[in-house]
Scaffold this active site. Structure first.
Site, mmCIF file in Angstrom:
data_model
loop_
_atom_site.group_PDB
_atom_site.id
_atom_site.type_symbol
_atom_site.label_atom_id
_atom_site.label_comp_id
_atom_site.label_asym_id
_atom_site.label_seq_id
_atom_site.Cartn_x
_atom_site.Cartn_y
_atom_site.Cartn_z
ATOM 1 N N LYS A 1 35.939 33.061 50.691
ATOM 2 C CA LYS A 1 37.572 32.410 51.296
ATOM 3 C C LYS A 1 38.582 32.958 52.113
ATOM 4 O O LYS A 1 38.702 31.628 52.543
ATOM 5 C CB LYS A 1 38.520 33.386 49.574
ATOM 6 C CG LYS A 1 38.087 33.151 48.394
ATOM 7 C CD LYS A 1 39.170 33.233 47.285
ATOM 8 C CE LYS A 1 38.754 35.201 47.366
ATOM 9 N NZ LYS A 1 37.966 36.075 46.771
ATOM 10 N N GLY A 2 37.945 33.995 52.998
ATOM 11 C CA GLY A 2 38.816 33.901 54.295
ATOM 12 C C GLY A 2 38.330 33.256 54.887
ATOM 13 O O GLY A 2 39.591 32.726 56.018
ATOM 14 N N GLY B 1 40.411 41.672 50.264
ATOM 15 C CA GLY B 1 39.820 42.368 51.650
ATOM 16 C C GLY B 1 39.907 40.968 52.329
ATOM 17 O O GLY B 1 38.955 40.035 51.552
ATOM 18 N N HIS B 2 40.365 40.418 52.802
ATOM 19 C CA HIS B 2 39.564 39.279 53.245
ATOM 20 C C HIS B 2 39.070 39.170 54.406
ATOM 21 O O HIS B 2 39.924 39.505 55.520
ATOM 22 C CB HIS B 2 40.676 37.563 53.204
ATOM 23 C CG HIS B 2 41.282 37.650 51.784
ATOM 24 N ND1 HIS B 2 41.682 36.295 51.990
ATOM 25 C CD2 HIS B 2 40.518 38.253 50.730
ATOM 26 C CE1 HIS B 2 42.155 36.313 50.637
ATOM 27 N NE2 HIS B 2 40.952 36.583 49.942
ATOM 28 N N THR C 1 41.245 41.732 36.691
ATOM 29 C CA THR C 1 42.260 41.974 38.214
ATOM 30 C C THR C 1 43.455 41.493 37.052
ATOM 31 O O THR C 1 43.489 41.275 35.689
ATOM 32 C CB THR C 1 42.414 41.225 39.436
ATOM 33 O OG1 THR C 1 42.701 42.555 39.977
ATOM 34 C CG2 THR C 1 42.013 39.799 39.245
ATOM 35 N N ASN D 1 44.470 44.579 46.764
ATOM 36 C CA ASN D 1 43.703 45.101 46.346
ATOM 37 C C ASN D 1 42.405 44.525 47.223
ATOM 38 O O ASN D 1 41.512 44.521 46.887
ATOM 39 C CB ASN D 1 43.061 44.515 44.734
ATOM 40 C CG ASN D 1 43.927 43.091 44.484
ATOM 41 O OD1 ASN D 1 45.406 42.907 44.566
ATOM 42 N ND2 ASN D 1 43.910 42.569 43.247
ATOM 43 N N GLN E 1 40.766 37.473 44.933
ATOM 44 C CA GLN E 1 39.977 37.967 43.680
ATOM 45 C C GLN E 1 39.347 36.768 43.571
ATOM 46 O O GLN E 1 38.809 36.062 44.514
ATOM 47 C CB GLN E 1 40.309 38.471 42.511
ATOM 48 C CG GLN E 1 41.239 40.215 42.788
ATOM 49 C CD GLN E 1 42.259 39.241 43.703
ATOM 50 O OE1 GLN E 1 43.146 38.992 43.157
ATOM 51 N NE2 GLN E 1 42.902 40.304 44.467
ATOM 52 N N ASP F 1 35.539 38.655 46.532
ATOM 53 C CA ASP F 1 34.435 38.409 47.788
ATOM 54 C C ASP F 1 32.996 37.595 47.698
ATOM 55 O O ASP F 1 32.340 37.144 48.297
ATOM 56 C CB ASP F 1 33.244 39.868 47.860
ATOM 57 C CG ASP F 1 34.847 40.920 47.820
ATOM 58 O OD1 ASP F 1 35.746 41.343 48.411
ATOM 59 O OD2 ASP F 1 34.081 41.895 46.335
ATOM 60 N N GLU F 2 34.274 36.462 48.386
ATOM 61 C CA GLU F 2 33.288 35.157 48.029
ATOM 62 C C GLU F 2 32.806 34.399 50.168
ATOM 63 O O GLU F 2 32.462 33.847 49.289
ATOM 64 C CB GLU F 2 33.242 33.739 47.066
ATOM 65 C CG GLU F 2 33.091 34.733 45.955
ATOM 66 C CD GLU F 2 34.596 34.917 45.168
ATOM 67 O OE1 GLU F 2 35.840 35.183 45.340
ATOM 68 O OE2 GLU F 2 35.018 35.114 43.822
#
Ligand code: IMP
Ligand code: MG
Length: 344
Positions: free
Chosen positions: A16-17, A42-43, A187, A40, A172, A13-14
């Site tokens: 990346k998307g 989510g972007h 993970t 798992n 991740q 959740d940094e």
């Protein structure tokens, strides 16, 4: 083949998307590849001002770029179909651009049922761990065994070979890696540059490794991560820190530069992005796990100084909105009262 890699240097959740989307927007890529994890991930991506959350499907589909779910991933065919329908209902052409490595493994209904009963480490309950366990236990099912996936299947080596420019979109973060994270709170797939390389690309083709962090950190899962201080509740609220896959509240902490530095070094990061500066600005608090910092300016200078420091990072970018990143001068302005601005 030329390859750029986007990886997370914290616990997922940094952003990346967002960075992947930003790089694709500037053009030049023939392929975008997801190389690890399953649904798992989510972007969260803002495309033409509209918010999308993707799980399996690489961000290349937003730009008509061939988008490959790599052999390092595990695929849930039901969730994938839902995601295709969701994106296509918003006018994104997925079918013509999506490819799946024929040797990617599959998440079955049994894997999901098993993961839903998981209580120890707080997984996303998407069947990820059981699917990887069966892959490595040599009892798994692969994409090539599933009739519904046939139209999308490719040999990923053949797909990426030749005159290609490939963007690898990681999922991740490095500190959720099974070897390098806080085991067992990790993970089930590797999350760094090494994992990207396993997906049909040559290590010699790597041009840039983009390492992504937030200006603070978040974690979702069963271990206690958030220190007892109300500032972190404020950061959680200001940052809207809820899991994109599970809706869980994300625990928050200051950025841990020791871990970020190790992740930079171990993954060969040369481009660093610091996301969500706007959130710390909103709560008007700045710091790292080691020290409180008095202002945004000193925070930027501190990061510039610490993270350029012989680690191989040649550019640092900051972001304070959901769509763009901007470059920051590598040579921070030295301020004579800098040391006074940081109280340890
Ligand atoms: P799993 O990957 O679902 O097995 O979950 C293992 C751990 O990784 C849990 O703490 C999850 O919350 C975390 N995790 C997995 N995927 C992501 C992600 O994309 N972002 C943040 N945390 C994740
Ligand atoms: Mg996420």
């Amino acid at each position: 083949m030329i390859t750029d890699i986007v990886i997370g240097l914290q616990h997922g959740d940094e952003g990346k998307g967002k960075v992947t989307h930003h790089l694709l927007k500037n053009g030049g890529y023939t392929h975008c590849v997801r190389f690890n994890g399953g649904c798992n991930a989510g972007h969260t991506i803002f495309h033409n001002g509209k918010k999308f959350v993707t799980h399996h499907i690489p961000a290349g589909v937003f730009f008509g770029v061939t988008s490959v779910i790599g052999n390092g991933c595990v695929v849930d065919p039901t969730k994938l179909q839902e995601e295709i329908n969701y994106l296509e209902s918003h006018g994104i052409n997925v079918r013509d651009n999506l490819r799946i490595a024929n040797n990617a493994h599959v998440i079955t209904p049994f894997h999901k049922a098993e993961d839903r009963a998981e209580e120890k480490i707080g997984t996303t309950r998407t069947g990820n761990g059981p699917a990887y366990r069966d892959k490595y236990g040599r009892t798994g099912v692969r994409a090539c065994d599933i009739p519904d996936l046939q139209p999308f299947l490719v040999d990923i080596y053949e797909e990426l070979a030749g005159d290609t420019v490939v963007l690898m979109e990681g999922a991740q973060g490095f500190w959720l890696d099974p070897d390098w994270g806080d085991y067992p709170y990790v993970t089930s797939s590797h999350t760094g540059t090494a994992a990207a390389i396993q997906n049909g690309i040559s290590p010699r083709s790597i041009r840039n490794v983009w390492g992504i962090i937030k200006a603070y950190e978040t974690y979702v899962g069963a271990r206690k991560f958030q220190p007892d201080d109300e500032i972190f509740d404020r950061i959680q609220k200001a940052g809207q820190e809820f899991g994109a896959t599970t809706g869980r509240v994300r625990q928050c902490n200051w950025v841990n530069l020791k871990e970020v530095k190790q992740a930079i070094a171990m993954n060969g990061v040369n481009r660093l992005v610091v996301n969500k500066m706007d959130v710390l600005r909103e709560v008007n608090s700045w710091g790292t796990t080691e020290r409180k910092i008095h202002s945004e300016r000193f925070f930027r200078e501190h990061l510039n100084r610490e993270l350029h420091n012989g680690l191989g990072v040649d550019k640092i970018y900051f972001s304070d909105n959901p769509e763009n990143i901007y470059e920051s001068s590598p040579h921070h302005e030295w301020s004579p009262d800098y040391s006074y601005a940081i109280s340890t």
